[in-house]
Design an enzyme around this catalytic site. Structure first.
Site, short mmCIF file in Angstrom:
data_model
loop_
_atom_site.label_atom_id
_atom_site.label_comp_id
_atom_site.label_asym_id
_atom_site.label_seq_id
_atom_site.Cartn_x
_atom_site.Cartn_y
_atom_site.Cartn_z
N GLY A 155 50.91 0.23 -27.19
CA GLY A 155 51.20 1.68 -27.25
C GLY A 155 50.75 2.30 -25.95
N ARG A 156 50.41 3.59 -26.00
CA ARG A 156 50.04 4.30 -24.76
C ARG A 156 48.88 3.62 -24.04
NH1 ARG A 156 49.94 7.98 -28.77
NH2 ARG A 156 51.65 9.46 -28.90
N ILE A 157 47.81 3.32 -24.81
CA ILE A 157 46.61 2.77 -24.16
C ILE A 157 46.85 1.33 -23.72
CG2 ILE A 157 44.14 2.26 -24.46
CD1 ILE A 157 44.10 4.68 -26.46
N THR A 235 38.43 -1.60 -27.99
CA THR A 235 38.13 -0.17 -27.86
C THR A 235 38.97 0.62 -28.86
OG1 THR A 235 39.77 -0.02 -26.09
CG2 THR A 235 37.47 -0.23 -25.41
N ARG A 237 39.50 0.21 -33.07
CA ARG A 237 38.71 0.53 -34.26
C ARG A 237 37.98 -0.73 -34.72
NH1 ARG A 237 39.14 5.01 -32.99
NH2 ARG A 237 39.87 6.83 -34.17
N GLU A 266 30.18 2.20 -38.32
CA GLU A 266 29.61 2.91 -37.17
C GLU A 266 28.61 3.93 -37.66
OE1 GLU A 266 32.56 4.49 -34.49
OE2 GLU A 266 33.35 2.50 -34.09
N HIS A 285 31.07 3.71 -29.13
CA HIS A 285 32.35 4.43 -29.29
C HIS A 285 32.48 5.56 -28.26
CE1 HIS A 285 35.68 5.26 -32.47
NE2 HIS A 285 36.09 5.59 -31.25
N ALA A 287 34.61 5.12 -25.33
CA ALA A 287 35.66 4.78 -24.37
C ALA A 287 36.39 6.02 -23.84
CB ALA A 287 36.65 3.80 -24.99
#
Ligand code: DGY
Length: 324
Positions: A155-157, A235, A237, A266, A285, A287
């Site tokens: 996807g985007r990342i 980075t 879930r 978390e 968490h 990033a």
């Protein structure tokens, strides 16, 4: 004074002035998130909720409110929100895509480089007085340039990470729900099965939202397919990786290392066996945590909130089907 009431579940890294002209704003000022019971009471009296990934916005909570007009999440991920329940009540759910892509990809790259070249261990080694001389085989790591990178979720990342990998002359494999020929040409990436990606990659990096389908997608079976020299980066879930299986893989040397910014749960319990491992880099968490990005995320969440209060279409809406 406005008739609208909103509740924001934590202090935000931006100015609330624009929102305050529009609504009565209550901010949860404590460092810890509001307890579920508090949130349950708050939603009964507000028109808008601006929440974070640490807030559980489930069906019970959504149905508890007759007044709620909009839920605006300051995150790109929204696995903490029952989207179906919001859609059923015709409540738009806002989120903050795009603005955190580069910050997250940068950090992913930082984790990759840091684990490949054992930078945390090297720093610790130096600080603890172990540096005696230059040694030919001291703290040898893996070469990043020219290695094979496997991206799980383009996807985007994932794409932004692939873009960075091009600068390191890497062979880039990816797996995703579909093969994108245009992307293959522009990014020089190759679509493969997850199995092949795990078998052939020197670095595997996860970039997908957490869904019911990929919960614990990385378990013993997947680690067994990976190279013993491979490094896993997450980075996305924490729930995508089975933490017990990760511990087994790292402690037995099934894979060489991991660098994770997200955990399940978390925060990671302080007695987690994962925290005893030298071949694991773990961060809390963060990033997307560049000042610029977090401010943009907060502003976007506020814009979505205001749009929802006004009854306008949210610019970035998870359940935009409610508008049809
Ligand atoms: C998100 O937005 O979903 C990230 O995990 C936190 O920035």
């Amino acid at each position: 004074m406005s008739e609208f009431k909103v509740f924001i579940t934590r202090r935000l890294p931006t100015d609330l002035e624009q929102l305050q002209q529009f609504a009565n704003v209550e901010v949860w000022e404590q460092r810890q998130p509001p307890p579920y019971e508090v949130l349950l009471e708050k939603v009964k009296e507000v028109d808008g909720l601006l929440c974070l990934l640490t807030d559980k916005i489930d069906k019970q909570l959504i149905e508890a409110s007759d007044s709620l007009k909009v839920i605006s999440q300051m995150a790109v991920g929204y696995d903490n929100i029952d989207i179906a329940a919001a859609t059923e009540r015709m409540i738009p759910v806002g989120y903050t895509p795009d603005v955190l892509t580069d910050a997250t990809a940068d950090f992913t790259w930082g984790l990759l480089m840091t684990s490949a070249r054992r930078i945390v261990e090297a720093s610790q080694f130096t600080r603890t007085g172990k540096w005696q001389t230059w040694e030919p085989d001291l703290l040898l790591g893996s070469q990043v340039t020219g290695a094979t990178l496997g991206i799980v979720g383009l996807g985007r990342i994932g794409k932004a990470v692939a873009h960075r990998a091009q600068g390191f002359d890497m062979r880039i494999l990816y797996t995703s729900n579909r093969c994108d020929v245009h992307l293959e040409n522009t990014l020089g990436v190759e679509f493969v099965s997850l199995e092949r990606l795990l078998q052939e990659s020197d670095f595997v990096t996860i970039h997908m939202p957490l869904t019911q389908n990929n919960y614990h997608m990385f378990g013993d079976e997947q680690f067994a397919l990976m190279k013993s020299s491979a490094v896993l980066i997450n980075t996305a879930r924490g729930g995508i990786i089975d933490p017990d299986a990760l511990y087994r893989a790292l402690s037995k040397g099934t894979i060489a290392g991991a660098a994770i910014d997200v955990t399940e749960p978390e925060p990671i319990p302080t007695d987690s066996p994962l925290l005893t491992l030298d071949n694991l880099i773990i961060t809390p968490h963060v990033a997307s945590a560049s000042r610029q990005t977090r401010e943009k995320m907060a502003n976007m969440a506020i814009d979505n909130l205001i749009a929802g209060l006004k009854g306008d279409r949210l610019h970035d809406c998870v359940n935009s089907d409610i508008y049809h």
